[in-house]
Design an enzyme around this catalytic site. Structure first.
Site, mmCIF file in Angstrom:
data_model
loop_
_atom_site.group_PDB
_atom_site.id
_atom_site.type_symbol
_atom_site.label_atom_id
_atom_site.label_comp_id
_atom_site.label_asym_id
_atom_site.label_seq_id
_atom_site.Cartn_x
_atom_site.Cartn_y
_atom_site.Cartn_z
ATOM 1 N N HIS A 146 11.648 -12.773 42.874
ATOM 2 C CA HIS A 146 11.981 -11.996 41.671
ATOM 3 C C HIS A 146 12.933 -12.744 40.730
ATOM 4 C CE1 HIS A 146 9.966 -8.588 43.344
ATOM 5 N NE2 HIS A 146 10.817 -8.470 44.349
ATOM 6 N N ASP A 183 3.994 -10.107 49.400
ATOM 7 C CA ASP A 183 5.071 -9.106 49.353
ATOM 8 C C ASP A 183 4.555 -7.879 48.588
ATOM 9 O OD1 ASP A 183 7.563 -7.808 48.018
ATOM 10 O OD2 ASP A 183 8.510 -9.276 49.332
ATOM 11 N N ASP A 276 7.154 -6.307 53.497
ATOM 12 C CA ASP A 276 7.305 -4.910 53.074
ATOM 13 C C ASP A 276 5.930 -4.330 52.715
ATOM 14 O OD1 ASP A 276 7.141 -6.598 50.911
ATOM 15 O OD2 ASP A 276 9.021 -5.950 49.992
ATOM 16 N N TYR A 316 11.602 -4.687 55.243
ATOM 17 C CA TYR A 316 12.824 -3.905 55.478
ATOM 18 C C TYR A 316 12.733 -2.950 56.661
ATOM 19 C CZ TYR A 316 13.321 -6.102 51.036
ATOM 20 O OH TYR A 316 13.334 -7.070 50.061
#
Length: 341
Positions: A146, A183, A276, A316
């Site tokens: 990101h 992701d 994730d 996570y």
């Protein structure tokens, strides 16, 4: 034929890069947005690899710090200076600087950890490109996809994979690099770096929900295909609902990514490997099981003569994350892929 046999014979083995110091980057205050990015993401993944006796089967490559010069391949001098300045800040100052960014936190050791994350990624590229190993995985924190030229974003300070692509082009003269971002969030930072660059084919699938899901950008939609000379070299596959499973992920690979990837014929494949997108994750809310990552890895091993570098991004749910990491490494090591439902 002889040359091919020789080169395959030279490159065997799977690199694993992990440095416990990267667990020292952690949130010092309360922030419900950032509190899922915990050091245990790294340590639990490594423990699970040890538990399955996978660590001893890998070629252990030490991490190093990425140099300022390497970081500047992608980031601005201003961004680097801000990051450096946080090393001596107190908690109040750290909190204030973190507040300038969307979903990011600084710790006094964050700059050091981020440099290790960059360096570990480049060590992996070197190990693979030099033929020391065939492929490998870098377990790094903070993640990267990101972060943008001039800004930290979404838990990411430096864009590890984007830096790796620029580094590989510079050092090894590569002309075609494939970045696969599995992701569950759009790696908009990586897209921005390469959107005008036809030497990098970037593929990202991500939870989108018609632009309702973070980072909620118009340019995360399927019609963002790159700009100028890079037009056609950016592929976004936005999921507009949750609950995607193994068959959805395999269909995306078979019908969207792989036909383009084989046509592009990359010399190196980099994976922004966020888990994730796996089952149980509170961010993704998808249903794909850890086994699917074995299959995705196996498909990518058919490209670039097997030169595959997998770099950790998100993930996570500690159990789902660590099992998925193990599935990826087992496949890199050449173990048969498990059957999936």
């Amino acid at each position: 034929i002889f040359c091919f046999v020789l080169s395959v014979a030279m490159a065997s083995g799977t690199a694993l890069i992990y440095d416990e110091e990267m667990t020292t980057h952690k949130l010092l205050w309360s922030d419900p947005v950032c509190d899922i990015e915990v050091p245990e993401r790294l340590s639990s993944s490594y423990e699970q690899l040890k538990c399955y006796h996978l660590v001893e089967r890998c070629v252990l490559v030490p991490a190093r710090e990425g140099s300022e010069e390497e970081i500047l391949l992608v980031h601005s001098p201003e961004h680097l200076e801000v990051a450096k300045s946080t090393q001596t800040m107190n908690e109040e100052e750290l909190k204030r600087v973190s507040g300038n960014y969307d979903a990011f936190f600084f710790h006094p050791n964050t700059y050091r950890c981020a440099r290790l994350a960059v360096g570990a990624t480049l060590q992996l590229v070197d190990a693979v490109m030099s033929g020391k190993v065939c492929n490998g995985m870098a377990l790094v924190r903070p993640p990267g996809h990101h972060s943008q030229r001039n800004a930290a974003n979404g838990f990411c300070l430096f864009n590890n994979v984007a830096i790796a692509a620029e580094y590989a082009k510079l050092k090894y003269g590569l002309q075609r690099i494939l970045i696969v971002d599995w992701d569950v969030h759009h790696g908009q930072g990586t897209q921005y770096v390469f959107e005008e660059d036809p030497s990098v084919l970037y593929f990202s699938w991500h939870r989108y929900e018609h632009q309702e899901f973070w980072p909620s950008l118009k340019e995360s939609d399927y019609d963002a295909v790159g700009l100028g000379k890079g037009r056609g070299f950016n592929i976004n596959l936005p999921w507009n609902k949750i609950g995607m499973g193994n068959s959805d992920y395999l269909a995306a690979f078979f019908h969207v990514l792989l036909p383009m990837a084989f046509e592009f014929d990359p010399e190196l494949v980099l994976v922004s490997s966020g888990y994730d997108s796996g089952i149980g994750d509170p961010e993704g809310q998808m249903d794909a099981t850890p086994e699917v990552f074995a299959h995705l890895t196996h498909f990518l091993m058919q490209l670039a003569n097997g030169k595959l570098c997998v770099i950790l991004e998100g993930g996570y749910h500690l159990k789902s994350l660590s099992e998925s990491v193990c599935m990826t490494v087992k496949t890199l090591l050449g173990d048969p892929v498990p059957q999936i439902t």
